[in-house]
Structures are given as C-alpha cells and as structure tokens.
Motif scaffolding. Sequence first.
Motif, PDB file in Angstrom:
ATOM      1  N   GLN A  10      -5.383  10.884  -0.943  1.00  0.00           N
ATOM      2  CA  GLN A  10      -5.687  11.028   0.499  1.00  0.00           C
ATOM      3  C   GLN A  10      -7.175  11.260   0.739  1.00  0.00           C
ATOM      4  O   GLN A  10      -7.806  12.091   0.091  1.00  0.00           O
ATOM      5  N   LYS A  11      -7.738  10.527   1.690  1.00  0.00           N
ATOM      6  CA  LYS A  11      -9.157  10.673   2.015  1.00  0.00           C
ATOM      7  C   LYS A  11      -9.301  11.527   3.278  1.00  0.00           C
ATOM      8  O   LYS A  11      -8.399  11.575   4.108  1.00  0.00           O
ATOM      9  N   PRO A  12     -10.469  12.194   3.413  1.00  0.00           N
ATOM     10  CA  PRO A  12     -10.630  13.083   4.576  1.00  0.00           C
ATOM     11  C   PRO A  12     -10.800  12.325   5.893  1.00  0.00           C
ATOM     12  O   PRO A  12     -11.426  11.255   5.915  1.00  0.00           O
ATOM     13  N   ILE A  16      -1.108  -1.554   5.996  1.00  0.00           N
ATOM     14  CA  ILE A  16      -0.225  -2.191   4.995  1.00  0.00           C
ATOM     15  C   ILE A  16      -0.231  -1.320   3.740  1.00  0.00           C
ATOM     16  O   ILE A  16      -1.299  -0.886   3.286  1.00  0.00           O
ATOM     17  N   ASP A  17       0.943  -1.074   3.193  1.00  0.00           N
ATOM     18  CA  ASP A  17       1.011  -0.437   1.874  1.00  0.00           C
ATOM     19  C   ASP A  17       2.271  -0.928   1.179  1.00  0.00           C
ATOM     20  O   ASP A  17       3.305  -1.140   1.812  1.00  0.00           O
ATOM     21  N   ILE A  18       2.147  -1.068  -0.130  1.00  0.00           N
ATOM     22  CA  ILE A  18       3.262  -1.615  -0.907  1.00  0.00           C
ATOM     23  C   ILE A  18       4.338  -0.565  -1.171  1.00  0.00           C
ATOM     24  O   ILE A  18       5.465  -0.895  -1.512  1.00  0.00           O
ATOM     25  N   GLY A  51      -0.369  15.872   0.793  1.00  0.00           N
ATOM     26  CA  GLY A  51       0.144  15.860  -0.577  1.00  0.00           C
ATOM     27  C   GLY A  51       0.086  14.497  -1.229  1.00  0.00           C
ATOM     28  O   GLY A  51       0.574  14.321  -2.336  1.00  0.00           O
ATOM     29  N   TYR A  52      -0.522  13.495  -0.554  1.00  0.00           N
ATOM     30  CA  TYR A  52      -0.626  12.168  -1.161  1.00  0.00           C
ATOM     31  C   TYR A  52      -1.824  12.189  -2.105  1.00  0.00           C
ATOM     32  O   TYR A  52      -2.923  12.582  -1.703  1.00  0.00           O
ATOM     33  N   PRO A  53      -1.634  11.791  -3.361  1.00  0.00           N
ATOM     34  CA  PRO A  53      -2.673  12.011  -4.378  1.00  0.00           C
ATOM     35  C   PRO A  53      -4.076  11.547  -4.000  1.00  0.00           C
ATOM     36  O   PRO A  53      -5.033  12.214  -4.319  1.00  0.00           O
ATOM     37  N   GLY A 100      -2.132   3.898   2.095  1.00  0.00           N
ATOM     38  CA  GLY A 100      -1.776   5.186   1.491  1.00  0.00           C
ATOM     39  C   GLY A 100      -0.989   6.058   2.453  1.00  0.00           C
ATOM     40  O   GLY A 100       0.036   5.641   2.993  1.00  0.00           O
ATOM     41  N   CYS A 101      -1.490   7.260   2.714  1.00  0.00           N
ATOM     42  CA  CYS A 101      -0.741   8.137   3.618  1.00  0.00           C
ATOM     43  C   CYS A 101      -1.240   8.008   5.053  1.00  0.00           C
ATOM     44  O   CYS A 101      -0.944   8.853   5.899  1.00  0.00           O
ATOM     45  N   GLY A 102      -2.024   6.954   5.333  1.00  0.00           N
ATOM     46  CA  GLY A 102      -2.301   6.603   6.726  1.00  0.00           C
ATOM     47  C   GLY A 102      -3.484   7.306   7.375  1.00  0.00           C
ATOM     48  O   GLY A 102      -3.545   7.394   8.601  1.00  0.00           O
ATOM     49  N   THR A 103      -4.458   7.726   6.572  1.00  0.00           N
ATOM     50  CA  THR A 103      -5.622   8.420   7.147  1.00  0.00           C
ATOM     51  C   THR A 103      -6.331   7.531   8.173  1.00  0.00           C
ATOM     52  O   THR A 103      -6.613   7.959   9.293  1.00  0.00           O
ATOM     53  N   THR A 104      -6.591   6.275   7.785  1.00  0.00           N
ATOM     54  CA  THR A 104      -7.295   5.357   8.698  1.00  0.00           C
ATOM     55  C   THR A 104      -6.508   5.200  10.004  1.00  0.00           C
ATOM     56  O   THR A 104      -7.082   5.207  11.102  1.00  0.00           O
ATOM     57  N   VAL A 159     -10.778  -0.537   3.223  1.00  0.00           N
ATOM     58  CA  VAL A 159      -9.780  -0.508   2.144  1.00  0.00           C
ATOM     59  C   VAL A 159     -10.219   0.428   1.032  1.00  0.00           C
ATOM     60  O   VAL A 159     -11.397   0.528   0.708  1.00  0.00           O
ATOM     61  N   ASP A 160      -9.224   1.087   0.493  1.00  0.00           N
ATOM     62  CA  ASP A 160      -9.424   2.061  -0.577  1.00  0.00           C
ATOM     63  C   ASP A 160      -8.367   1.724  -1.637  1.00  0.00           C
ATOM     64  O   ASP A 160      -7.321   2.362  -1.715  1.00  0.00           O
ATOM     65  N   PRO A 161      -8.645   0.666  -2.419  1.00  0.00           N
ATOM     66  CA  PRO A 161      -7.592   0.188  -3.336  1.00  0.00           C
ATOM     67  C   PRO A 161      -7.440   1.074  -4.557  1.00  0.00           C
ATOM     68  O   PRO A 161      -8.349   1.826  -4.901  1.00  0.00           O
TER      69      PRO A 161
HETATM   70  C1  LIG Z   1      -6.096   4.924  -3.160  1.00  0.00           C
HETATM   71  S1  LIG Z   1      -4.620   4.765  -2.251  1.00  0.00           S
HETATM   72  C2  LIG Z   1      -5.153   4.753  -0.564  1.00  0.00           C
HETATM   73  C3  LIG Z   1      -5.285   6.152   0.010  1.00  0.00           C
HETATM   74  C4  LIG Z   1      -5.642   6.154   1.480  1.00  0.00           C
HETATM   75  N1  LIG Z   1      -7.019   5.784   1.719  1.00  0.00           N
HETATM   76  C5  LIG Z   1      -5.351   7.525   2.101  1.00  0.00           C
HETATM   77  O1  LIG Z   1      -6.264   8.185   2.634  1.00  0.00           O
HETATM   78  O2  LIG Z   1      -4.202   7.958   2.015  1.00  0.00           O
HETATM   79  C6  LIG Z   1      -4.208   3.103  -2.584  1.00  0.00           C
HETATM   80  C7  LIG Z   1      -2.919   2.613  -1.956  1.00  0.00           C
HETATM   81  O3  LIG Z   1      -2.794   1.216  -2.199  1.00  0.00           O
HETATM   82  C8  LIG Z   1      -1.411   0.907  -2.255  1.00  0.00           C
HETATM   83  N2  LIG Z   1      -1.273  -0.406  -2.899  1.00  0.00           N
HETATM   84  C9  LIG Z   1      -1.399  -0.715  -4.215  1.00  0.00           C
HETATM   85  N3  LIG Z   1      -1.225  -2.028  -4.406  1.00  0.00           N
HETATM   86  C10 LIG Z   1      -1.000  -2.573  -3.186  1.00  0.00           C
HETATM   87  C11 LIG Z   1      -0.752  -3.889  -2.721  1.00  0.00           C
HETATM   88  N4  LIG Z   1      -0.715  -4.930  -3.557  1.00  0.00           N
HETATM   89  N5  LIG Z   1      -0.543  -4.087  -1.397  1.00  0.00           N
HETATM   90  C12 LIG Z   1      -0.580  -3.039  -0.531  1.00  0.00           C
HETATM   91  N6  LIG Z   1      -0.811  -1.761  -0.915  1.00  0.00           N
HETATM   92  C13 LIG Z   1      -1.022  -1.533  -2.219  1.00  0.00           C
HETATM   93  C14 LIG Z   1      -0.802   2.070  -3.013  1.00  0.00           C
HETATM   94  O4  LIG Z   1       0.573   2.192  -2.748  1.00  0.00           O
HETATM   95  C15 LIG Z   1      -1.625   3.245  -2.497  1.00  0.00           C
HETATM   96  O5  LIG Z   1      -0.961   3.904  -1.445  1.00  0.00           O
END
Ligand SMILES: C[S@@+](CC[C@H](N)C(=O)[O-])C[C@H]1O[C@@H](n2cnc3c(N)ncnc32)[C@H](O)[C@@H]1O
Length: 408
Positions: A201-203, A245-247, A197-199, A227-231, A30-32
């Motif tokens: 995004q991890k490699p 899962i993403d909100i 383009g997702y702010p 996020g943008c689904g890297t994992t 997780v990368d919250p």
């Molecule tokens: C830092 S980004 C993750 C980026 C991801 N690792 C990637 O490589 O694209 C954090 C993500 O958590 C999601 N998020 C925030 N609160 C959430 C929640 N309560 N439940 C599920 N996702 C949530 C955001 O919409 C965002 O896309």
Amino acid sequence: MMLERNRLICGDNLTELATMEAESIDLIYVDPPFFSNRNYEIIWGDEAEIRSFEDRWEGGINVYVDWMKQRVMELYRVLKPTGSFYLHCDWHAGHYLKVMCDEVFGQRNFQNEIIWSYRTGGASKKRFGRKHDTIFFYTKSDSYTFNTQLEKSYMMHKYGFKKSNFKEDEQGQYSMVISKDWWEIPAVGSATKERWGYPTQKPERLLEKIIMASSNKSDIVLDAFCGCGTTLAVAHRLSRKWIGIDISPSAIALIKNRLANLGIGESDIDIIGMPKSVEDLKRFKHYEFQYWVVNELHGTPSSKKTGDMGIDGFSLFNHYPIQVKQQERVGRNVIDNFETALRRYYKVPRKVIHGYVVAFSYTKGAYEEVARAKGEGMKIELITVGDILDKKVKIRQIVSPNEQNNLL
Ligand SMILES: C[S@@+](CC[C@H](N)C(=O)[O-])C[C@H]1O[C@@H](n2cnc3c(N)ncnc32)[C@H](O)[C@@H]1O
C-alpha cells in the motif's frame, strides 16, 4: 470516452486494457509488482516482503521488462495526447524500466524522475540504507496538463527582518517554492490510520501530489495495478473519475470495503470480473479464496501467527475468529479442530465462545457437532459460500461493552 460510472475491474490488465478505447485517459499511475505475475502471491501483513526478489523472479530481467513493455504499450495507447504517465518502481528494475519507457514514450517526453523517500523498513550494515522509490513521469506530447505544485522551503537561518514572502511555523521560517522532484512522505506504517494491511500500500499523500499536478476535476485517472485502491480513493476524494484494474480478487474485495468507507456503495460503481458463482470460487487459488471470504464478511485476514492456529481472519465488528475451507462437505473433524483452535485463541475462560466457519457445504455430522458444542458454551456458525454470494449472511455487528472488554 464518456465514463458514466467509475469502474473497478478484476483481471489481467493486458487483456483489460486491450478492450479500452484509445486516447481516452488523462492520467495513468502504475505501481507494478517487480516480478512476473505468474509467481505473484499475496502474503498479507508483515510476512509480505520476507521472500526475496531473486527467489520470486524466474527468467531474469529481460522477461520482466518484456512483460512490462507489453503493458506500457497498451497504457500509452489508451492515454490521451495531453495525458501523463507515472511509473512507480525502485532499485530492483527501475533503470531497465526507464530505458523501456524511453522507447515507448520517446526520450523527449520524459519529464521527471521523482524520488519518494521514506524512513521505514530495515537497513543492512553493509551498504547505505535503501530508503527511496523512484517514479518516472512521462507525457505523451509537449502539451499536457500540469498544475504547478508548491511546497514549503525552510530557511537555514532565522532572519530577523521581515520579508513579505517569509512565513513561519513550528519548524521555522519558510517560503513557498515550486515543488522539487524529491518528496519526503512517510510510508504507510503499521500505526498509520490509512493502513488497510495490503503489503504494498502506498501513502495517499503521494497520490495526492501526482493527481493534483497532472489532472483536473472530472478528468479520468487509471491505475492498472491498483492494489488496495490508493489511487482510486484519492482520485475520488479529489473529484476525478477513475478506473482501477487488479488481477487479484482479494484486492478488489478490499477496495470495495475501502470505498464503502468513503460512502461509495457497490451500486455507485461498475464492478467487472469478480466471481459470481460457486464454480468461479472453486477455481480460486486457496489464499485468494481465503481473502475473498474474509473481505466479503468485512473482516480482516489474520496474521500468520493466528493463522497457524487454524484461524484465517476475524469479523470486523465483533472480532470473532473465522475459519475458511475451500471444500465441499466439511465434516465433524473440521469443526472439532476449530473448537480446539477457538479454545487456544480465547485463552481466558468466557461464558460463550463465538466463531464462524465458511465452506461450500457441510455434512450432517458437522451440524450435529455445532449443536453439541453449543451445550459447552461454543457458538459456531456454519456459513456457506452460496450464502455469501446471495448476500444472505449477516455477521452480528453489535457487541455489549462487557463483551468488548473480554476480547483479546
Ligand atoms: C505493488 S501492488 C500495487 C499497490 C498499490 N499501489 C496500492 O497502493 O495499494 C501491485 C498490484 O499489481 C497487481 N497485479 C499483478 N499482476 C497484474 C496484472 N497482470 N494485471 C493487473 N494487476 C496485476 C497485484 O495483484 C498487486 O495488487
């Protein structure tokens, strides 16, 4: 748990995790976000990190850590006794999260503090450059999957003699050693091929290392802030099963495009919680609505600069401007303004100017204006949200090479 099909869920992970079977997941990453979901907003492109952490964060660190703890406890519950958990964070809250995770997982199940170092991003002259993130690695017990990972270790000096375990490449002599807990992997920069383009995004290389070390083929990998689904993309490539899962509906819409690029269609995955009706979409926050539309049209959101001109995105293949209105009965004046925006955007005169408007519905005046503008060489298509939901929209994909050359 038998996971028949990979699963993409749009929703709050706390609620979604509560419905999942206990001890069913092999690996969690997780990368919250580093602030409470309440304030979370997607800002695309370079604007993404402009707002400071302090501005976004109400209630102080304890509120954030409590918010995270509820989720980490659910993640612990769904993790198999042989499973592994990776929490990605940085200097903002990492130390507080480490203490909280020690409580949930038990200090003795802490395995590594991984430092991911990169070179991109700014630096202040008033302190050392902040150029790393931290990933805490925990397991649920002493018995867990770990596939030892090797990496190259370069010699300080070139040795003239040949030793059987020395190898050489363009950087010099090296031997293979057990991978250390600090990883130098370039961040996803603007010129990177894998960029969506997702702010945040991890490699992919970062996830590759984690997934290869802590899971085997057919294991289930979960990313509850995907996020943008890297994992998910990496897990798929490495033949793991996955749940994301993403909100944010726009994140899920983007992941669908990313997976489609890998040849994974919507019929191959279970997509849960995405908007199904016009009423669902009316309840969206404006920016979420905008990005949902642009992604459904396989487009790219516009940068702030063009956004200011009334252009919210561009279609993917022909790069025609898209304007999105979260409104019923869009009228003549909106079309008028869009025509001005198009003229400003296509600075150079062209035989035909194209653009799309998307809204819930249009007035008769809007259609009349589109017909009138056609006479002036403007081809504007009025698309309804209902048409997108019913999959009736086909954005023209083929442009002549001549037309391509005219694109800005
Ligand atoms: C830092 S980004 C993750 C980026 C991801 N690792 C990637 O490589 O694209 C954090 C993500 O958590 C999601 N998020 C925030 N609160 C959430 C929640 N309560 N439940 C599920 N996702 C949530 C955001 O919409 C965002 O896309």
